[in-house]
Design an enzyme around this catalytic site. Structure first.
Site, PDB file in Angstrom:
ATOM      1  N   ASP A  99     -17.617  32.833 125.801  1.00  0.00           N
ATOM      2  CA  ASP A  99     -17.256  31.684 124.752  1.00  0.00           C
ATOM      3  C   ASP A  99     -17.227  32.232 123.279  1.00  0.00           C
ATOM      4  O   ASP A  99     -16.502  31.912 122.298  1.00  0.00           O
ATOM      5  CB  ASP A  99     -18.162  30.525 124.640  1.00  0.00           C
ATOM      6  CG  ASP A  99     -17.897  29.388 126.040  1.00  0.00           C
ATOM      7  OD1 ASP A  99     -16.703  29.206 126.148  1.00  0.00           O
ATOM      8  OD2 ASP A  99     -18.722  28.616 126.321  1.00  0.00           O
ATOM      9  N   LYS A 104     -23.205  24.425 132.174  1.00  0.00           N
ATOM     10  CA  LYS A 104     -23.490  25.949 131.883  1.00  0.00           C
ATOM     11  C   LYS A 104     -24.726  26.282 131.846  1.00  0.00           C
ATOM     12  O   LYS A 104     -25.126  27.705 132.304  1.00  0.00           O
ATOM     13  CB  LYS A 104     -22.873  26.005 130.319  1.00  0.00           C
ATOM     14  CG  LYS A 104     -21.386  25.916 130.245  1.00  0.00           C
ATOM     15  CD  LYS A 104     -21.006  26.146 128.815  1.00  0.00           C
ATOM     16  CE  LYS A 104     -19.417  25.938 128.641  1.00  0.00           C
ATOM     17  NZ  LYS A 104     -18.812  26.058 127.343  1.00  0.00           N
TER      18      LYS A 104
HETATM   19  P1  NDP Z   1     -24.104  19.156 123.505  1.00  0.00           P
HETATM   20  O1  NDP Z   1     -24.063  17.730 124.118  1.00  0.00           O
HETATM   21  O2  NDP Z   1     -25.255  20.219 124.056  1.00  0.00           O
HETATM   22  O3  NDP Z   1     -24.507  19.277 121.935  1.00  0.00           O
HETATM   23  C1  NDP Z   1     -23.882  17.955 121.317  1.00  0.00           C
HETATM   24  C2  NDP Z   1     -24.141  18.053 119.684  1.00  0.00           C
HETATM   25  O4  NDP Z   1     -23.597  17.197 119.146  1.00  0.00           O
HETATM   26  C3  NDP Z   1     -25.981  17.942 119.757  1.00  0.00           C
HETATM   27  O5  NDP Z   1     -26.158  18.778 118.594  1.00  0.00           O
HETATM   28  C4  NDP Z   1     -25.823  16.586 118.928  1.00  0.00           C
HETATM   29  O6  NDP Z   1     -26.978  16.310 118.127  1.00  0.00           O
HETATM   30  C5  NDP Z   1     -24.618  16.404 118.369  1.00  0.00           C
HETATM   31  N1  NDP Z   1     -24.134  14.743 118.082  1.00  0.00           N
HETATM   32  C6  NDP Z   1     -23.397  14.288 119.304  1.00  0.00           C
HETATM   33  N2  NDP Z   1     -23.111  13.071 118.634  1.00  0.00           N
HETATM   34  C7  NDP Z   1     -23.452  12.935 117.286  1.00  0.00           C
HETATM   35  C8  NDP Z   1     -23.417  12.098 116.184  1.00  0.00           C
HETATM   36  N3  NDP Z   1     -22.804  11.018 116.075  1.00  0.00           N
HETATM   37  N4  NDP Z   1     -23.487  12.492 115.079  1.00  0.00           N
HETATM   38  C9  NDP Z   1     -24.068  13.823 114.698  1.00  0.00           C
HETATM   39  N5  NDP Z   1     -24.470  14.774 115.767  1.00  0.00           N
HETATM   40  C10 NDP Z   1     -24.001  14.280 116.821  1.00  0.00           C
HETATM   41  O7  NDP Z   1     -22.685  19.677 123.538  1.00  0.00           O
HETATM   42  P2  NDP Z   1     -22.219  21.093 123.721  1.00  0.00           P
HETATM   43  O8  NDP Z   1     -22.794  22.012 122.592  1.00  0.00           O
HETATM   44  O9  NDP Z   1     -22.256  21.796 124.968  1.00  0.00           O
HETATM   45  O10 NDP Z   1     -20.519  21.125 123.172  1.00  0.00           O
HETATM   46  C11 NDP Z   1     -20.373  20.587 121.869  1.00  0.00           C
HETATM   47  C12 NDP Z   1     -18.866  20.389 121.903  1.00  0.00           C
HETATM   48  O11 NDP Z   1     -18.257  21.836 121.804  1.00  0.00           O
HETATM   49  C13 NDP Z   1     -18.316  19.704 123.062  1.00  0.00           C
HETATM   50  O12 NDP Z   1     -17.440  18.769 122.553  1.00  0.00           O
HETATM   51  C14 NDP Z   1     -17.441  20.670 123.817  1.00  0.00           C
HETATM   52  O13 NDP Z   1     -16.374  20.115 124.371  1.00  0.00           O
HETATM   53  C15 NDP Z   1     -17.007  21.732 122.615  1.00  0.00           C
HETATM   54  N6  NDP Z   1     -16.542  23.061 122.945  1.00  0.00           N
HETATM   55  C16 NDP Z   1     -15.505  23.577 123.052  1.00  0.00           C
HETATM   56  C17 NDP Z   1     -15.233  24.812 123.572  1.00  0.00           C
HETATM   57  C18 NDP Z   1     -13.852  25.644 123.285  1.00  0.00           C
HETATM   58  O14 NDP Z   1     -13.472  26.316 124.041  1.00  0.00           O
HETATM   59  N7  NDP Z   1     -12.881  24.974 122.286  1.00  0.00           N
HETATM   60  C19 NDP Z   1     -16.307  25.728 124.250  1.00  0.00           C
HETATM   61  C20 NDP Z   1     -17.567  25.103 124.219  1.00  0.00           C
HETATM   62  C21 NDP Z   1     -17.657  23.943 123.727  1.00  0.00           C
HETATM   63  P3  NDP Z   1     -28.627  15.724 118.732  1.00  0.00           P
HETATM   64  O15 NDP Z   1     -29.030  17.208 118.833  1.00  0.00           O
HETATM   65  O16 NDP Z   1     -29.099  15.106 117.303  1.00  0.00           O
HETATM   66  O17 NDP Z   1     -28.285  15.136 119.655  1.00  0.00           O
END
Ligand code: NDP
Length: 283
Positions: free
Chosen positions: A108, A71
């Site tokens: 989104d 993205k």
């Molecule tokens: P990113 O990889 O950019 O961000 C992931 C986030 O999750 C970070 O803030 C990370 O924290 C946090 N995280 C991951 N693992 C853990 C954990 N074990 N404990 C606490 N925090 C955790 O992903 P995106 O922002 O792009 O997407 C997030 C989710 O949203 C995805 O699963 C995606 O599929 C979903 N999504 C759904 C959409 C829909 O249409 N329904 C549209 C867009 C996204 P840290 O910064 O500390 O690493």
């Protein structure tokens, strides 16, 4: 469907992509609308993404939805971008204009609002503090749209505080909080949105104290596999209303379809029932 030399091509790019529900949804709409077009899936190697996009210039295909992990790269690859895409720092839709221009958009945010409209139509989003859990691209997009609709108090709560701070710095009324069991970030919150990619369930509850939220609060999860995620199951057990992520997917696909094919999706297709059946079959 008959594919001819005139059939328009569009699609979705991501990696991995085989799990994507977008081809099923867009092709059902195309068929019901009688549009001579096909919507397929692409999975270029990560390092090849900019070259892949550049090679589609000039209307080779009509456009592409873009999902993880492309993205941010999609926004960079475009020549111009909508306000939404620029504010989010990411695009989920690229339009390839015939004269060569590539335009980036982000639908989104519309998807997020659509999910609340469908599942909690009585909710007035702008009337209460909202907590976003996570600070990745999806969280930034959520903060951008909630800020745009006038939510006065948006709390970005993340495991890595510095990432939450970067988002909070960009939006008036947003604040950054560390994710921990003792965080006061959830106190009095009316809506909590899970925008992490974490598998919530079993040992991992992200340390969230749902009891701190306001009475009658709403919990939304962007994840939709399974439809009732561990996050939503816990929220429901704590007495919260829940909103699943499937309508967010549908809500971003509607304006994408309109941009790609120039008309609204036909109302004869029950998009949610179609995708629920596919989730049942594959989850
Ligand atoms: P990113 O990889 O950019 O961000 C992931 C986030 O999750 C970070 O803030 C990370 O924290 C946090 N995280 C991951 N693992 C853990 C954990 N074990 N404990 C606490 N925090 C955790 O992903 P995106 O922002 O792009 O997407 C997030 C989710 O949203 C995805 O699963 C995606 O599929 C979903 N999504 C759904 C959409 C829909 O249409 N329904 C549209 C867009 C996204 P840290 O910064 O500390 O690493």
């Amino acid at each position: 469907m008959r594919i001819s030399g005139k059939t328009v091509v569009a699609g979705v790019a991501g990696r991995p992509i085989a799990h994507s529900l977008s081809p099923l949804l867009h092709n059902a709409w195309l068929e019901a609308a009688g549009i001579d077009a096909v919507y397929t899936a692409f999975s270029p190697p990560e390092t090849q993404f900019p070259a892949f996009i550049d090679g589609l210039r000039g209307g080779v295909i009509r456009g592409l939805n873009v999902t993880l992990p492309f993205k941010e790269a999609a926004l960079k690859a475009a020549d111009e971008a909508s306000l939404e895409a620029r504010t989010c720092g990411a695009a989920n839709l690229l339009i390839f204009h015939p004269e060569g221009r590539i335009e980036a958009r982000n639908t989104d945010g519309e998807g997020l609002l659509y999910a609340f409209t469908r599942q909690t139509p009585w909710l007035r989003l702008a009337k209460q503090p909202i907590a976003i859990i996570g600070a990745g691209g999806a969280a930034r997009g959520a903060v951008a749209i909630l800020h745009a609709v006038g939510v006065p108090d948006i709390r970005v709560v993340n495991r890595t505080l510095s990432k939450a701070q970067v988002i909070a710095d960009d939006f008036d009324g947003a604040s950054a909080w560390a994710l921990s069991a003792s965080t006061p970030a959830l106190d009095g919150v009316g809506v909590i949105i899970n925008a992490t990619s974490a598998e919530v369930g079993g040992e991992n509850d992200l340390g969230l104290r749902f009891a701190a939220l306001a009475r009658g609060a709403v919990a939304m999860d962007m994840l939709y596999r399974p439809l009732k995620t561990g996050f939503l199951a816990r929220a429901e057990a704590a007495g919260l209303h829940i909103v699943d992520g499937l309508d967010m997917l549908i809500g971003q696909a509607i304006p994408s379809f309109e941009a790609l094919f120039g008309r609204s999706p036909p109302s004869t297709i029950d998009a949610r029932a179609l995708l629920l059946a596919e989730l049942d079959r594959t989850t």
